[in-house]
Write a protein that holds these residues in place. Structure first.
Motif, PDB file in Angstrom:
ATOM      1  N   ASP A   3       0.759  -1.284   0.138  1.00  0.00           N
ATOM      2  CA  ASP A   3       0.195   0.098  -0.007  1.00  0.00           C
ATOM      3  C   ASP A   3       0.918   1.100   0.119  1.00  0.00           C
ATOM      4  OD1 ASP A   3      -2.523  -1.256  -0.071  1.00  0.00           O
ATOM      5  OD2 ASP A   3      -2.646  -1.263   2.051  1.00  0.00           O
ATOM      6  N   GLU A   4       1.937   1.306   0.923  1.00  0.00           N
ATOM      7  CA  GLU A   4       2.786   2.386   0.729  1.00  0.00           C
ATOM      8  C   GLU A   4       3.607   2.617  -0.348  1.00  0.00           C
ATOM      9  OE1 GLU A   4       4.597   5.794   1.886  1.00  0.00           O
ATOM     10  OE2 GLU A   4       2.939   4.832   2.993  1.00  0.00           O
ATOM     11  N   LEU A  16      11.049   4.273   3.616  1.00  0.00           N
ATOM     12  CA  LEU A  16       9.948   3.065   3.901  1.00  0.00           C
ATOM     13  C   LEU A  16      10.064   3.065   5.642  1.00  0.00           C
ATOM     14  CD1 LEU A  16      10.200   0.776   1.121  1.00  0.00           C
ATOM     15  CD2 LEU A  16       8.208   1.656   1.756  1.00  0.00           C
ATOM     16  N   GLU A  17      11.214   2.743   6.110  1.00  0.00           N
ATOM     17  CA  GLU A  17      11.179   2.245   7.597  1.00  0.00           C
ATOM     18  C   GLU A  17      10.887   3.321   8.571  1.00  0.00           C
ATOM     19  OE1 GLU A  17      15.120   1.856   9.445  1.00  0.00           O
ATOM     20  OE2 GLU A  17      15.905   3.169   7.863  1.00  0.00           O
ATOM     21  N   GLU A  18      10.501   4.537   7.950  1.00  0.00           N
ATOM     22  CA  GLU A  18       9.895   5.819   8.652  1.00  0.00           C
ATOM     23  C   GLU A  18       8.227   5.564   8.985  1.00  0.00           C
ATOM     24  OE1 GLU A  18      10.952   9.289   6.808  1.00  0.00           O
ATOM     25  OE2 GLU A  18      13.063   9.380   7.565  1.00  0.00           O
ATOM     26  N   PRO A  55       2.917  -4.510 -10.253  1.00  0.00           N
ATOM     27  CA  PRO A  55       1.277  -5.183  -9.906  1.00  0.00           C
ATOM     28  C   PRO A  55       1.185  -6.335 -10.933  1.00  0.00           C
ATOM     29  CG  PRO A  55       1.446  -3.169 -11.222  1.00  0.00           C
ATOM     30  CD  PRO A  55       2.696  -3.390 -10.920  1.00  0.00           C
ATOM     31  N   VAL A  56       2.218  -6.468 -11.775  1.00  0.00           N
ATOM     32  CA  VAL A  56       1.825  -7.612 -12.772  1.00  0.00           C
ATOM     33  C   VAL A  56       1.441  -8.903 -12.196  1.00  0.00           C
ATOM     34  CG1 VAL A  56       2.631  -8.969 -14.931  1.00  0.00           C
ATOM     35  CG2 VAL A  56       3.197  -6.433 -14.369  1.00  0.00           C
ATOM     36  N   PRO A  57       1.985  -9.421 -11.156  1.00  0.00           N
ATOM     37  CA  PRO A  57       1.523 -10.739 -10.592  1.00  0.00           C
ATOM     38  C   PRO A  57       0.055 -10.824 -10.042  1.00  0.00           C
ATOM     39  CG  PRO A  57       3.674 -10.198  -9.983  1.00  0.00           C
ATOM     40  CD  PRO A  57       3.294  -9.065 -10.675  1.00  0.00           C
ATOM     41  N   LYS A  81      -5.221   4.859  -9.955  1.00  0.00           N
ATOM     42  CA  LYS A  81      -3.935   5.254  -9.549  1.00  0.00           C
ATOM     43  C   LYS A  81      -4.313   6.767  -8.859  1.00  0.00           C
ATOM     44  CE  LYS A  81      -2.013   2.066 -11.531  1.00  0.00           C
ATOM     45  NZ  LYS A  81      -1.038   0.806 -11.025  1.00  0.00           N
ATOM     46  N   GLU A  82      -3.186   6.946  -8.052  1.00  0.00           N
ATOM     47  CA  GLU A  82      -3.429   8.229  -7.322  1.00  0.00           C
ATOM     48  C   GLU A  82      -2.030   9.261  -7.811  1.00  0.00           C
ATOM     49  OE1 GLU A  82      -2.296   7.533  -3.126  1.00  0.00           O
ATOM     50  OE2 GLU A  82      -4.324   6.442  -2.999  1.00  0.00           O
TER      51      GLU A  82
END
Length: 235
Positions: A3-4, A16-18, A55-57, A81-82
């Protein structure tokens, strides 16, 4: 984490870790699992390693299973999409059981391309500097155009792309598409990078790639065509 990355693609481990209440090691462990599953792909940018949602898989699962039971509008929902906060780069990766030569032909041959590209073929001399045009022969409507920037059969193809199927996408101007083929045993890893997209670009420019690539894989491995309507992209 998916989601992120959907919210903002191309994030580094530090960024990402934040967003998560876990250790750096924990974030790295989860990212490694997502990479192994093919849901996240990475690219080096200088000293940073950036992570991109693939997102292909997920699209393949939809095409193979969900679409058998769901109404057609579900496919439309999956491609929402955003707007992102910086110029966008989208990376899509898929594995196809075929040879590099057959895959290259499927990308550059207009008749084959139309089988998985919503009926649209792509015509070009496929030399550096050559013009390419994308359209549906049965209607005579031109849906896109560009120029070949790099070509190394059957491994790498880079071209610009200006979408023409509506005034909204035409006003976005040119972006860039890179196709990279790597043979891995009896299969090919195909990576499509769509970049040089402006900040907040129209989602129609890149939203169709999961459907196109899942259609390509299905056709090359089974000879069957997916029935996803092209109107989801060219509208």
């Amino acid at each position: 984490m998916l989601d992120e990355l959907h919210r903002q693609d191309g994030q580094s481990l530090h960024v990402l870790e934040e967003h998560f209440e876990m250790t750096r090691f924990g974030v790295m462990k989860h990212l490694k699992l997502l990479e192994d599953a093919g849901l996240v792909v990475t690219r080096r940018r200088g000293r940073e390693k950036l992570h991109f949602l693939n997102p292909v898989p997920i699209r393949l699962i939809h095409d193979r299973w969900v679409s058998k039971y769901a109404e057609p509008w579900v496919a439309g929902l999956s491609d929402i999409k955003e707007r992102l906060e910086r110029p966008m780069e989208k990376i899509f990766e898929i594995y196809i059981r075929t040879t590099p030569e057959r895959l290259w032909a499927a990308i550059t041959d207009p008749d084959i391309r139309s089988k998985y590209n919503f009926g649209a073929g792509v015509i070009s001399d496929w030399t550096v500097g050559a013009h390419l045009s994308m359209g549906v022969p049965s209607t005579g409507v031109e849906l896109g155009e560009g120029d070949v920037l790099e070509i190394d059969p059957p491994r790498r193809l880079v071209h610009t792309l200006t979408a023409l199927w509506s005034d909204d996408v035409k006003s976005e101007g040119a972006s860039r598409v890179t196709w990279e083929i790597v043979q891995i045993e009896d299969s090919c890893q195909l990576t499509v990078t769509h970049d040089q997209l402006r900040e907040g670009a129209n989602p129609q420019l890149y939203g169709g790639w999961p459907m196109i690539l899942s259609g390509l894989k299905t056709w090359m491995e089974t000879g069957e065509l997916l029935t996803t309507p092209g109107s989801l992209l060219y509208r």
